[in-house]
Scaffold this motif. Structure first.
Motif, PDB file in Angstrom:
ATOM      1  N   ALA A 137      32.582 -28.179  34.232  1.00 48.77           N
ATOM      2  CA  ALA A 137      33.941 -27.729  34.106  1.00 48.77           C
ATOM      3  C   ALA A 137      34.310 -27.853  32.509  1.00 48.77           C
ATOM      4  CB  ALA A 137      34.896 -28.824  34.434  1.00 48.77           C
ATOM      5  N   TYR A 138      35.128 -26.719  31.922  1.00 47.59           N
ATOM      6  CA  TYR A 138      35.275 -26.431  30.785  1.00 47.59           C
ATOM      7  C   TYR A 138      36.995 -26.328  30.683  1.00 47.59           C
ATOM      8  CZ  TYR A 138      31.101 -25.930  28.330  1.00 47.59           C
ATOM      9  OH  TYR A 138      29.636 -26.056  27.942  1.00 47.59           O
ATOM     10  N   SER A 139      37.650 -27.057  29.713  1.00 50.22           N
ATOM     11  CA  SER A 139      39.004 -26.968  29.524  1.00 50.22           C
ATOM     12  C   SER A 139      39.257 -26.441  28.400  1.00 50.22           C
ATOM     13  CB  SER A 139      39.615 -28.300  29.808  1.00 50.22           C
ATOM     14  OG  SER A 139      39.554 -28.733  31.273  1.00 50.22           O
ATOM     15  N   PHE A 140      40.181 -25.424  28.244  1.00 47.12           N
ATOM     16  CA  PHE A 140      40.604 -24.992  26.932  1.00 47.12           C
ATOM     17  C   PHE A 140      42.008 -25.435  26.361  1.00 47.12           C
ATOM     18  CE2 PHE A 140      38.098 -20.580  27.698  1.00 47.12           C
ATOM     19  CZ  PHE A 140      37.151 -21.251  27.658  1.00 47.12           C
ATOM     20  N   VAL A 141      42.058 -26.105  25.442  1.00 47.55           N
ATOM     21  CA  VAL A 141      43.300 -26.820  24.898  1.00 47.55           C
ATOM     22  C   VAL A 141      43.575 -26.046  23.635  1.00 47.55           C
ATOM     23  CG1 VAL A 141      44.165 -29.066  24.207  1.00 47.55           C
ATOM     24  CG2 VAL A 141      42.465 -28.937  25.940  1.00 47.55           C
ATOM     25  N   THR A 142      44.852 -25.625  23.552  1.00 48.50           N
ATOM     26  CA  THR A 142      45.228 -24.975  22.541  1.00 48.50           C
ATOM     27  C   THR A 142      46.148 -26.090  21.702  1.00 48.50           C
ATOM     28  OG1 THR A 142      47.241 -24.258  23.573  1.00 48.50           O
ATOM     29  CG2 THR A 142      45.263 -22.719  23.367  1.00 48.50           C
TER      30      THR A 142
ATOM     31  N   GLU B 208      31.492 -15.875  26.366  1.00 52.73           N
ATOM     32  CA  GLU B 208      30.454 -16.785  25.932  1.00 52.73           C
ATOM     33  C   GLU B 208      29.584 -17.717  27.108  1.00 52.73           C
ATOM     34  OE1 GLU B 208      29.411 -20.687  22.994  1.00 52.73           O
ATOM     35  OE2 GLU B 208      30.704 -18.765  22.062  1.00 52.73           O
ATOM     36  N   LEU B 209      30.737 -18.306  27.804  1.00 53.33           N
ATOM     37  CA  LEU B 209      30.437 -19.052  28.799  1.00 53.33           C
ATOM     38  C   LEU B 209      29.858 -18.483  29.890  1.00 53.33           C
ATOM     39  CD1 LEU B 209      33.326 -21.656  28.672  1.00 53.33           C
ATOM     40  CD2 LEU B 209      30.885 -22.178  28.074  1.00 53.33           C
ATOM     41  N   LEU B 210      30.343 -17.228  30.108  1.00 53.61           N
ATOM     42  CA  LEU B 210      29.867 -16.313  31.268  1.00 53.61           C
ATOM     43  C   LEU B 210      28.542 -15.860  30.943  1.00 53.61           C
ATOM     44  CD1 LEU B 210      33.202 -14.285  32.002  1.00 53.61           C
ATOM     45  CD2 LEU B 210      32.096 -16.303  33.584  1.00 53.61           C
ATOM     46  N   GLY B 211      28.238 -15.598  29.522  1.00 53.73           N
ATOM     47  CA  GLY B 211      26.863 -15.200  29.378  1.00 53.73           C
ATOM     48  C   GLY B 211      25.741 -16.358  29.773  1.00 53.73           C
ATOM     49  N   VAL B 212      26.259 -17.499  29.813  1.00 54.99           N
ATOM     50  CA  VAL B 212      25.372 -18.633  30.040  1.00 54.99           C
ATOM     51  C   VAL B 212      25.383 -18.914  31.625  1.00 54.99           C
ATOM     52  CG1 VAL B 212      24.925 -20.951  29.788  1.00 54.99           C
ATOM     53  CG2 VAL B 212      25.768 -19.757  27.878  1.00 54.99           C
ATOM     54  N   TYR B 213      26.779 -19.034  32.153  1.00 60.78           N
ATOM     55  CA  TYR B 213      26.721 -19.449  33.568  1.00 60.78           C
ATOM     56  C   TYR B 213      26.654 -18.261  34.696  1.00 60.78           C
ATOM     57  CZ  TYR B 213      27.600 -24.081  31.820  1.00 60.78           C
ATOM     58  OH  TYR B 213      27.481 -25.150  31.060  1.00 60.78           O
ATOM     59  N   TYR B 214      27.054 -17.036  34.283  1.00 55.39           N
ATOM     60  CA  TYR B 214      27.107 -16.271  35.270  1.00 55.39           C
ATOM     61  C   TYR B 214      25.908 -15.925  36.103  1.00 55.39           C
ATOM     62  CZ  TYR B 214      28.617 -11.559  37.337  1.00 55.39           C
ATOM     63  OH  TYR B 214      28.810 -10.328  38.243  1.00 55.39           O
ATOM     64  N   VAL B 215      24.709 -15.986  35.341  1.00 58.71           N
ATOM     65  CA  VAL B 215      23.488 -15.583  36.125  1.00 58.71           C
ATOM     66  C   VAL B 215      23.018 -16.757  37.115  1.00 58.71           C
ATOM     67  CG1 VAL B 215      22.610 -14.410  34.418  1.00 58.71           C
ATOM     68  CG2 VAL B 215      21.928 -16.505  34.133  1.00 58.71           C
ATOM     69  N   THR B 216      23.525 -18.052  37.004  1.00 57.53           N
ATOM     70  CA  THR B 216      23.195 -19.145  37.718  1.00 57.53           C
ATOM     71  C   THR B 216      24.104 -19.456  38.863  1.00 57.53           C
ATOM     72  OG1 THR B 216      24.402 -20.742  36.586  1.00 57.53           O
ATOM     73  CG2 THR B 216      22.279 -20.425  35.620  1.00 57.53           C
ATOM     74  N   GLY B 217      25.370 -18.855  39.113  1.00 59.33           N
ATOM     75  CA  GLY B 217      25.998 -19.039  40.192  1.00 59.33           C
ATOM     76  C   GLY B 217      27.759 -18.414  39.795  1.00 59.33           C
ATOM     77  N   SER B 218      28.444 -18.856  40.762  1.00 59.90           N
ATOM     78  CA  SER B 218      29.712 -18.324  40.468  1.00 59.90           C
ATOM     79  C   SER B 218      30.924 -19.253  39.680  1.00 59.90           C
ATOM     80  CB  SER B 218      30.489 -18.547  41.912  1.00 59.90           C
ATOM     81  OG  SER B 218      29.542 -17.540  42.970  1.00 59.90           O
TER      82      SER B 218
ATOM     83  N   LYS C 129      40.384 -17.894  23.037  1.00 56.70           N
ATOM     84  CA  LYS C 129      39.977 -18.223  24.525  1.00 56.70           C
ATOM     85  C   LYS C 129      38.938 -17.298  25.179  1.00 56.70           C
ATOM     86  CE  LYS C 129      43.707 -21.117  26.290  1.00 56.70           C
ATOM     87  NZ  LYS C 129      45.076 -20.837  27.038  1.00 56.70           N
ATOM     88  N   PHE C 130      39.678 -15.832  24.809  1.00 59.80           N
ATOM     89  CA  PHE C 130      38.604 -15.016  25.979  1.00 59.80           C
ATOM     90  C   PHE C 130      37.179 -14.743  25.560  1.00 59.80           C
ATOM     91  CE2 PHE C 130      37.299 -10.514  27.029  1.00 59.80           C
ATOM     92  CZ  PHE C 130      37.773 -10.875  28.280  1.00 59.80           C
ATOM     93  N   ASN C 131      37.148 -14.723  24.139  1.00 67.18           N
ATOM     94  CA  ASN C 131      35.698 -14.692  23.507  1.00 67.18           C
ATOM     95  C   ASN C 131      34.868 -15.995  23.918  1.00 67.18           C
ATOM     96  OD1 ASN C 131      35.935 -12.182  22.328  1.00 67.18           O
ATOM     97  ND2 ASN C 131      36.753 -13.220  20.307  1.00 67.18           N
ATOM     98  N   LYS C 132      35.449 -17.168  24.026  1.00 64.14           N
ATOM     99  CA  LYS C 132      34.868 -18.386  24.590  1.00 64.14           C
ATOM    100  C   LYS C 132      34.360 -18.137  25.992  1.00 64.14           C
ATOM    101  CE  LYS C 132      32.768 -22.339  23.924  1.00 64.14           C
ATOM    102  NZ  LYS C 132      31.651 -22.185  22.980  1.00 64.14           N
TER     103      LYS C 132
END
Length: 174
Positions: free
Chosen positions: A169-174, A61-71, A55-58
């Motif tokens: 929205a992303y949901s992590f399911v284990t 990865e998502l923050l690498g894409v979305y962090y620059v575009t907003g909160s 989960k944390f690595n994913k």
């Protein structure tokens, strides 16, 4: 009092609440905009099945894409997990703030203010932030821990994609 009016607003209205409202209100009127208890079509939803340890690595990865575009809001189940995740994010160079029941009211207000102003772009929160928080620059909601009830899911995802803006929205399911 005849001059009093009761108005209720919610993205979800559980059956038990509806029954109670109809019981105590006189001549209730329901106005429904869009579908009932569904996430807005302005929110692109993704569900990812993964192992807990991935989960944390994913998230990174998502923050690498979305962090620059907003909160971003990252939702977890428990306060302890929010604090642990917050520490890990800061350790990886992402400034973030917590929002959960163990945060004092003064700090909550300060954290929300800093988040809304864009001073800090990541909020790590429990479901305490799922309702009533409106942040125009919110581009991503991550259900790091999936909510237990669909109402919580609708409200969490509903923090983004507001006022005609697109959100994800992303949901992590284990």
């Amino acid at each position: 009092r005849p001059d009093r009016q009761t108005v209720m607003f919610s993205a979800t209205f559980p059956r038990a609440m509806e029954v109670l409202a109809r019981k105590i209100l006189k001549r209730p009127v329901e106005i429904q905009v869009g579908g009932r208890s569904i996430v807005s079509d302005t929110v692109e939803q993704h569900v990812l099945v993964m192992q807990e340890q991935d989960k944390f690595n994913k998230l990174l990865e998502l923050l690498g894409v979305y962090y620059v575009t907003g909160s971003v809001i990252v939702f977890v189940h428990r306060q302890e997990k929010a604090d642990m995740l917050l520490t890990n994010l800061i350790g990886h160079g992402y400034m973030a703030l917590p929002l959960h029941g163990a945060v004092s009211q003064e700090d909550r207000q300060s954290n929300i203010r800093d988040f809304k102003l864009g001073n800090v772009k990541i909020l790590v929160a429990t479901s305490v932030a799922a309702r009533g928080l409106d942040v125009k620059s919110l581009k991503l909601v991550v259900n790091y821990d999936c909510p237990n009830h669909y109402e919580d899911y609708v409200h969490r995802c509903g923090r983004t994609g507001r006022a005609g803006n697109k959100g994800t929205a992303y949901s992590f399911v284990t």
